[in-house]
Design an enzyme around this catalytic site. Structure first.
Site, PDB file in Angstrom:
ATOM      1  N   ASP A  67       9.888   3.539  15.926  1.00 30.79           N
ATOM      2  CA  ASP A  67      10.472   2.334  16.505  1.00 30.79           C
ATOM      3  C   ASP A  67      10.749   2.562  17.989  1.00 30.79           C
ATOM      4  O   ASP A  67      11.103   3.671  18.406  1.00 30.79           O
ATOM      5  CB  ASP A  67      11.773   1.999  15.770  1.00 30.79           C
ATOM      6  CG  ASP A  67      12.229   0.578  16.007  1.00 30.79           C
ATOM      7  OD1 ASP A  67      11.397  -0.335  15.919  1.00 30.79           O
ATOM      8  OD2 ASP A  67      13.430   0.384  16.278  1.00 30.79           O
ATOM      9  N   GLU A  94       5.790   1.567  17.822  1.00 28.79           N
ATOM     10  CA  GLU A  94       6.078   0.202  18.253  1.00 28.79           C
ATOM     11  C   GLU A  94       6.323   0.231  19.756  1.00 28.79           C
ATOM     12  O   GLU A  94       7.446   0.416  20.214  1.00 28.79           O
ATOM     13  CB  GLU A  94       7.304  -0.357  17.521  1.00 28.79           C
ATOM     14  CG  GLU A  94       7.554  -1.824  17.858  1.00 28.79           C
ATOM     15  CD  GLU A  94       9.031  -2.201  17.846  1.00 28.79           C
ATOM     16  OE1 GLU A  94       9.343  -3.324  17.460  1.00 28.79           O
ATOM     17  OE2 GLU A  94       9.874  -1.372  18.252  1.00 28.79           O
ATOM     18  N   ASP A 171      10.555  -8.546  13.716  1.00 26.39           N
ATOM     19  CA  ASP A 171      11.058  -9.066  14.990  1.00 26.39           C
ATOM     20  C   ASP A 171      10.517 -10.456  15.298  1.00 26.39           C
ATOM     21  O   ASP A 171      11.244 -11.325  15.785  1.00 26.39           O
ATOM     22  CB  ASP A 171      10.674  -8.127  16.144  1.00 26.39           C
ATOM     23  CG  ASP A 171      11.457  -6.819  16.125  1.00 26.39           C
ATOM     24  OD1 ASP A 171      12.673  -6.863  15.856  1.00 26.39           O
ATOM     25  OD2 ASP A 171      10.850  -5.765  16.367  1.00 26.39           O
TER      26      ASP A 171
END
Length: 266
Positions: A67, A94, A171
């Site tokens: 992340d 990400e 998200d």
């Protein structure tokens, strides 16, 4: 992991979330304390933990998703090479720049290409620019956004073996809804048809399979049969599965005056 303030960066924008570790140069994750990845003890502990999580016969995980890699980008390859890469397993970062919350579509193909090349190709990235192109194609119904004589959009056009393709994630979809895919079952099916038949490593979003909630929190329709064999749907004359009538699809509206499941429907 028995850590204290020494394991957190000292220059967090929120002084209440700052530690006593080194100041970081990379992007800050402002909603929480930031781990000091420049600390060798921290990195060794993280590698040990990731190996425990991903080794066979431990917890059942085999791959890694990192992340907010913009916050510790220089150390990603070290983590990958010390854990899953030698075992031939996948890892994806990400790398998403939303211009400080001003533009969720800000990430470019060049940004992602720079990231995966900095890892020497040992870690892939979520293909946000391709998500943008698919989103635009669905909104405008102009599917030429998804290919041209110059090549394919997004990271799949440059490094397809490192591009993890997707339609939505936690998200972009509700409840955060930074830019959710349009509420249309046919367009959703078309989008998945694209990523499942094109270069890249396609990923299916769990709510798209097991119930998708809209911005109001309501699940659209019933849970689909992922085998595409619901009794209400049928194979048409060209041996193509056609879904049952639902909120996002109607045979009558799509092919007026044609007998359902007739030859030529697709």
């Amino acid at each position: 992991l028995d850590w204290g303030p020494w394991a957190l960066v000292s220059n967090h924008p929120d002084v209440d979330l700052a530690g006593t570790g080194e100041a970081k140069k990379e992007a800050h994750y402002e909603a929480a304390p930031n781990v000091d990845h420049s600390n060798v003890e921290v990195r060794e502990a993280l590698v040990s933990w990731m190996n425990y999580m991903t080794r066979p016969r431990n917890l059942g995980f085999s791959s890694l998703r990192f992340d907010f890699v913009r916050g510790y980008e220089p150390h990603v390859q070290e983590y990958v090479d010390s854990t899953v890469y030698p075992r031939g397993e996948l890892s994806v970062g990400e790398w998403w720049n939303d211009d400080n919350g001003n533009n969720p579509r800000y990430t470019t193909t060049e940004m992602l290409s720079d990231f995966v090349m900095a890892q020497n190709g040992h870690c892939g990235a979520w293909d946000f620019p391709l998500k943008n192109a698919i989103h635009d194609a669905a909104l405008t119904e102009d599917w030429s956004h998804l290919g041209s004589p110059e090549g394919l959009p997004g990271l799949i056009g440059k490094h397809p073996e490192l591009a993890f393709t997707f339609i939505d994630n936690h998200d972009t979809s509700p409840p955060q809804a930074h830019y959710p895919f349009p509420e249309s079952v046919p367009k959703l099916i078309a989008a998945y048809a694209y990523i499942l038949t094109h270069p890249g490593i396609p990923c299916v979003f769990w709510p798209h399979v097991y119930g998708k909630k809209n911005a109001a929190g309501f699940t659209n329709g019933k849970e689909p049969d992922v085998t595409l064999s619901e009794s209400e749907g049928r194979m048409d004359g060209r041996n193509v599965w056609v879904p049952p009538n639902n909120e996002g699809f109607s045979w009558e509206a799509r092919w007026p005056d044609r007998e359902p499941w007739s030859v030529g429907s697709q």
